[in-house]
Design an enzyme around this catalytic site. Structure first.
Site, PDB file in Angstrom:
ATOM      1  N   ASP A 218       0.834  -1.209   0.000  1.00 40.92           N
ATOM      2  CA  ASP A 218       0.000   0.000   0.000  1.00 40.92           C
ATOM      3  C   ASP A 218       0.868   1.258   0.000  1.00 40.92           C
ATOM      4  O   ASP A 218       0.353   2.372  -0.080  1.00 40.92           O
ATOM      5  CB  ASP A 218      -1.004  -0.008   1.164  1.00 40.92           C
TER       6      ASP A 218
ATOM      7  N   ASP B 275      -1.411  -6.314  -0.747  1.00 39.52           N
ATOM      8  CA  ASP B 275      -1.545  -5.642   0.552  1.00 39.52           C
ATOM      9  C   ASP B 275      -2.986  -5.165   0.740  1.00 39.52           C
ATOM     10  O   ASP B 275      -3.532  -4.469  -0.127  1.00 39.52           O
ATOM     11  CB  ASP B 275      -0.604  -4.425   0.551  1.00 39.52           C
TER      12      ASP B 275
ATOM     13  N   LYS C 160      -1.555  -9.504   2.675  1.00 46.68           N
ATOM     14  CA  LYS C 160      -0.885  -9.028   3.889  1.00 46.68           C
ATOM     15  C   LYS C 160      -1.789  -8.007   4.567  1.00 46.68           C
ATOM     16  O   LYS C 160      -2.505  -7.269   3.893  1.00 46.68           O
ATOM     17  CB  LYS C 160       0.455  -8.371   3.541  1.00 46.68           C
TER      18      LYS C 160
ATOM     19  N   GLU D 260      -1.849  -5.309   8.332  1.00 51.01           N
ATOM     20  CA  GLU D 260      -1.053  -4.731   9.411  1.00 51.01           C
ATOM     21  C   GLU D 260      -1.731  -4.897  10.763  1.00 51.01           C
ATOM     22  O   GLU D 260      -2.964  -4.783  10.861  1.00 51.01           O
ATOM     23  CB  GLU D 260      -0.851  -3.221   9.167  1.00 51.01           C
TER      24      GLU D 260
ATOM     25  N   GLU E 107       8.759  -4.196  10.918  1.00 47.81           N
ATOM     26  CA  GLU E 107       9.219  -2.910  10.375  1.00 47.81           C
ATOM     27  C   GLU E 107       9.711  -1.995  11.489  1.00 47.81           C
ATOM     28  O   GLU E 107       9.014  -1.783  12.494  1.00 47.81           O
ATOM     29  CB  GLU E 107       8.077  -2.231   9.589  1.00 47.81           C
TER      30      GLU E 107
HETATM   31  O1  KIV Z   1       3.330  -1.327   1.755  1.00 46.61           O
HETATM   32  C1  KIV Z   1       4.523  -1.647   1.808  1.00 46.61           C
HETATM   33  O2  KIV Z   1       5.312  -1.392   0.896  1.00 46.61           O
HETATM   34  C2  KIV Z   1       4.978  -2.357   3.004  1.00 46.61           C
HETATM   35  C3  KIV Z   1       6.437  -2.580   3.160  1.00 46.61           C
HETATM   36  C4  KIV Z   1       7.086  -1.341   3.635  1.00 46.61           C
HETATM   37  C5  KIV Z   1       6.717  -3.743   4.034  1.00 46.61           C
HETATM   38  O3  KIV Z   1       4.184  -2.723   3.814  1.00 46.61           O
END
Ligand code: KIV
Length: 297
Positions: free
Chosen positions: A59, A98, A128, A130, A197
């Site tokens: 994202d 994401d 993915k 968060e 991170e």
């Molecule tokens: O969105 C993204 O690019 C990320 C990375 C920084 C791990 O989550």
């Protein structure tokens, strides 16, 4: 460029696709995992050819591709569009779609529905999200729907405001213990890997040791099982400051800037296009064309 059509079905990986369990095997063998972000088909092709195991359609697209100030505004539809472009040319790497802010926080059902869209419409191999806490249940719901899910803790940019900005996490004993507990809970919920991170290297090392699933670090030191960098940071697609954890492997913005300035100068000065850049017409056809034009004047 060449594009390679492939089936997006999650249960039947395309031929040549890295099998998901191979990531755990890599951790067991001590082989490091390379992940990079990409947001379009040409970038995905280059990442595939470079041999990365994972491509993250992050994202971060909100900032590096769409010009937003943070990752928050990007929508699920936009993420699907970008993911689809990447999956058209990524053959071997697993493509991680994401889940953007707002697409999974409300309920487990919302999270599963959004994950299904990223897989079905975007062609993502896995997704993915968060966070921990209530997000552990989202991870479990997605994993139980047979979609691979990568978790992400430490600095979670979607909640940067709540964290007090883009700052390192887990820097007190209490915060480090909480991170470790979150990591274990996410593993138990079915995450197949965990992004760490902006976490102190020693803390990331201890978390990596405690988990059977691989950790992928970004600003989390060398003891993680793999590393991820954002495409634009790694390649120097912009000038100016980068976060502390970025290593720039090129400064392409300078090369691109010079190439574009040369192009503009050539267009203005008449140096481009040259004979070699134009198409020919046979002499007799040209003569007939000119004759026809004269007859009209
Ligand atoms: O969105 C993204 O690019 C990320 C990375 C920084 C791990 O989550």
């Amino acid at each position: 460029m060449s594009t390679r059509p492939r089936s997006p079905a999650p249960s039947t990986p395309a031929p040549g696709k890295l099998p998901l369990p191979e990531l755990i095997e890599m951790k067991r063998r001590g082989d490091k995992i390379a992940m990079v972000t990409a947001y379009d088909a040409p970038a995905a092709l280059l990442a595939d050819e470079a041999g990365v195991e994972l491509i993250l359609v992050g994202d971060t697209a909100a900032m590096v591709m769409l010009g937003h100030e943070s990752t928050v505004p990007v929508t699920l539809d936009e993420m699907i569009f970008l993911t689809r472009a990447v999956t058209r040319s990524a053959r071997r790497p697993l493509v991680v779609g994401d889940l953007p802010f707002g697409s999974y926080e409300i309920s487990d059902e919302q999270a599963v529905a959004s994950a299904i869209r990223l897989v079905k419409e975007g062609g993502a191999d896995v997704v993915k999200l968060e966070g921990a806490g209530r997000m552990v249940s989202r991870v479990r719901a997605i994993a139980e729907s047979n979609i691979g899910v990568m978790a992400h803790v430490g600095l979670t940019p979607q909640s940067a405001t709540k964290l007090g900005g883009f700052r390192a996490q887990g820097r007190t004993a209490e915060a480090a213990l909480k991170l470790r507990a979150d990591a274990l809970a996410l593993q138990d919920a079915g995450a197949f890997a965990l992004v760490l991170e902006a976490v102190p290297a020693q803390v990331a090392g201890r978390i990596t040791e405690a988990l059977a699933i691989p950790t992928i670090g970004i600003g989390a030191g060398a003891d993680c099982d793999g590393q991820v960098l954002v495409w634009h940071d790694l390649l120097g697609m912009y000038s100016g400051r980068t976060p502390r954890f970025v290593k720039r492997y090129a400064q392409l913005s300078d090369e691109i800037g010079t190439a574009l300035a040369d192009y503009v100068a050539d267009v203005r000065g008449g140096a481009f296009p040259e004979e070699q850049h134009t198409y020919a017409i046979p002499d007799d056809e040209l003569a007939r064309f000119e004759e026809a034009l004269s007859a009209r004047e």
